[in-house]
Design an enzyme around this catalytic site. Structure first.
Site, PDB file in Angstrom:
ATOM      1  N   CYS A   1       0.849  -1.245   0.043  1.00 14.85           N
ATOM      2  CA  CYS A   1       0.101  -0.236  -0.047  1.00 14.85           C
ATOM      3  C   CYS A   1       0.920   1.001  -0.009  1.00 14.85           C
ATOM      4  O   CYS A   1       0.516   2.309  -0.713  1.00 14.85           O
ATOM      5  CB  CYS A   1      -1.088   0.020   1.177  1.00 14.85           C
ATOM      6  SG  CYS A   1      -0.321  -0.157   2.844  1.00 14.85           S
TER       7      CYS A   1
ATOM      8  N   LYS B   1      -7.231  -9.061  10.509  1.00 13.98           N
ATOM      9  CA  LYS B   1      -6.950  -7.567  10.329  1.00 13.98           C
ATOM     10  C   LYS B   1      -8.273  -7.025   9.767  1.00 13.98           C
ATOM     11  O   LYS B   1      -8.718  -7.403   8.601  1.00 13.98           O
ATOM     12  CB  LYS B   1      -5.984  -7.263   9.406  1.00 13.98           C
ATOM     13  CG  LYS B   1      -5.782  -5.911   9.112  1.00 13.98           C
ATOM     14  CD  LYS B   1      -4.458  -5.698   8.000  1.00 13.98           C
ATOM     15  CE  LYS B   1      -4.255  -4.089   7.800  1.00 13.98           C
ATOM     16  NZ  LYS B   1      -3.164  -3.911   7.052  1.00 13.98           N
TER      17      LYS B   1
ATOM     18  N   LYS C   1      -5.910  -7.408  14.810  1.00 13.97           N
ATOM     19  CA  LYS C   1      -5.867  -5.618  14.911  1.00 13.97           C
ATOM     20  C   LYS C   1      -7.027  -5.203  14.003  1.00 13.97           C
ATOM     21  O   LYS C   1      -7.708  -5.854  13.576  1.00 13.97           O
ATOM     22  CB  LYS C   1      -4.694  -5.190  14.243  1.00 13.97           C
ATOM     23  CG  LYS C   1      -4.581  -5.190  12.697  1.00 13.97           C
ATOM     24  CD  LYS C   1      -3.376  -4.582  11.919  1.00 13.97           C
ATOM     25  CE  LYS C   1      -3.353  -3.383  11.468  1.00 13.97           C
ATOM     26  NZ  LYS C   1      -2.509  -3.005  10.552  1.00 13.97           N
TER      27      LYS C   1
HETATM   28  C1  PBG Z   1      -0.730  -1.843   5.828  1.00 13.98           C
HETATM   29  C2  PBG Z   1      -0.806  -1.612   7.157  1.00 13.98           C
HETATM   30  C3  PBG Z   1      -1.779  -0.742   7.917  1.00 13.98           C
HETATM   31  C4  PBG Z   1      -1.778  -0.874   9.097  1.00 13.98           C
HETATM   32  C5  PBG Z   1      -0.783  -1.710   9.313  1.00 13.98           C
HETATM   33  N1  PBG Z   1      -0.286  -2.114   8.141  1.00 13.98           N
HETATM   34  C6  PBG Z   1      -2.928   0.114   7.185  1.00 13.98           C
HETATM   35  C7  PBG Z   1      -3.957  -0.197   6.330  1.00 13.98           C
HETATM   36  O1  PBG Z   1      -4.211  -1.677   6.149  1.00 13.98           O
HETATM   37  O2  PBG Z   1      -4.551   0.772   5.685  1.00 13.98           O
HETATM   38  C8  PBG Z   1      -2.470  -0.139  10.263  1.00 13.98           C
HETATM   39  C9  PBG Z   1      -1.759   0.197  11.495  1.00 13.98           C
HETATM   40  C10 PBG Z   1      -2.059   1.529  12.609  1.00 13.98           C
HETATM   41  O3  PBG Z   1      -3.096   2.051  11.995  1.00 13.98           O
HETATM   42  O4  PBG Z   1      -1.412   1.809  13.443  1.00 13.98           O
HETATM   43  N2  PBG Z   1      -1.503  -2.368   5.313  1.00 13.98           N
END
Ligand code: PBG
Length: 349
Positions: free
Chosen positions: A123, A196, A249
């Site tokens: 990303c 996630k 998460k």
């Molecule tokens: C990348 C990623 C994200 C987070 C960790 N790895 C953001 C997303 O999925 O948009 C979020 C971690 C945070 O908000 O502290 N894919």
């Protein structure tokens, strides 16, 4: 005359030392992993917004940071790359990852034994900001997995201890394991983002990583928060594929799933207290509504109590550096040390 009561729970809560003696769960810096955003250049070190806990550093600025954290007993450090250019074809990853390569070497030279984690995701590296490659407006799975595997191999070669796929493509843990093993990197571990959610709590992170999607959303690959059974399938699939550790998460909104995960497998479990969770507590603290430090302490204890072995948190840094009189390791607020140190913030014991 007092009544005869068979159970008086307050007896063991009478004094600070009594409360300390019966503390069931406490959090120490060694339970925490601190994330950093690695930007190109030299001499760069700044928080994206004051107090929000998201630090962007150029590799050369890591040495002093990491020294302090290692001294404070941090459990580990997690690196996210912010490349100087974006590419949508999944090629030239080594160039995009150059700051990260330098950062890995810096951390390893400073604290060779400190567990080092690095994010594996596209990303921040693509102009569209999706976690995989995009073909005809779709986030394609298997081609993305090939690129993610290459990324993992590069990071592992440079010396990270854990590659951490956070992309949520299917089959990437298995593909990364195979790619690592084929490259003679069988000692590199995989921390998989197993559960996630497609969450509203990643906002500040996307600002720090320049990784917000430019079209659509992440719902075709990240999980819906609605589904408990699906979360279990995600978890068990990653165990099956060879994940060495699993991550859930956001943390605070998924404490039940953390507990489920703890009961479903004996694989070590991580929780990520994400940027929005931390920022929310910070904002409420700044507004004078809650005591920020105590709120963070309580949230970390709750996450560990729910079943996490390790917590990725933006609070790790301040705890290790004992900033603002942080009551290190006494998150439950039970020891005499805590009582003495509890002058800051709002009195609401
Ligand atoms: C990348 C990623 C994200 C987070 C960790 N790895 C953001 C997303 O999925 O948009 C979020 C971690 C945070 O908000 O502290 N894919």
């Amino acid at each position: 005359m007092s009544q005869s009561l068979p159970v008086r729970l307050r007896r063991l809560r009478r004094t600070p030392s009594m409360r300390a003696l019966f503390t069931e769960v406490s959090v120490t810096p060694g339970d925490l992993v601190q994330p950093y955003f690695i930007v190109p250049g030299k001499g760069q070190k700044a928080e994206t917004r004051p107090g929000v806990g998201l630090w962007q550093l150029s590799p050369d600025m890591l040495r002093e940071e990491v020294q302090q954290l290692a001294k404070g007993g941090v459990g580990g450090v997690m690196l996210f790359g912010v490349p100087d250019h974006k590419r949508d074809d999944g090629k030239g990853l080594d160039k995009q990852l150059a700051p990260l390569e330098a950062a890995v070497k810096e951390v390893k030279a400073t604290a060779p034994e400190l567990p080092l984690f690095a994010d594996v995701c596209l990303c921040a590296y693509t102009s569209h900001g999706h976690c995989g490659l995009v073909k005809d407006g779709e986030i394609v799975n298997d081609e993305s997995v090939r690129v993610l595997s290459e990324m993992a191999v590069l990071l592992a070669r440079w010396g990270v201890d854990f590659v951490c796929p956070s992309d949520m493509m299917d089959g990437r843990v298995r593909a990364i394991r195979l790619a690592l093993d084929e490259s003679g990197l069988e000692q590199t571990a995989i921390l998989s983002y197993a559960i996630k959610m497609a969450s509203a709590f990643y906002g500040p992170f996307r600002e720090a990583a320049h990784s917000a999607p430019s079209f659509g959303d992440r719902k075709s690959y990240q999980m819906p928060a609605n589904n408990r059974r699906e979360a279990r399938r995600e978890l068990l699939a990653d165990v099956e594929e060879g994940a060495d550790a699993l991550l859930v998460k956001p943390a605070m909104t998924n404490l039940d799933l953390l507990r489920d995960a703890r009961e479903a497998t004996d694989v070590p479990l991580f929780a990520y207290q994400v940027s929005g969770e931390y920022a929310m507590m910070r904002a409420a603290g700044d507004a004078g509504l809650i005591d920020f430090e105590r709120a963070v302490d309580e949230s970390l204890v709750s996450i560990k109590r729910a079943g996490a072995d390790v917590i990725v948190s933006y609070a790790a840094r301040a705890m290790c550096r004992k900033e603002r009189g942080w009551r290190v390791g006494q998150a439950a607020g039970t020891s005499p040390v805590v009582e003495e140190a509890s002058s800051a913030g709002i009195a609401q014991r």
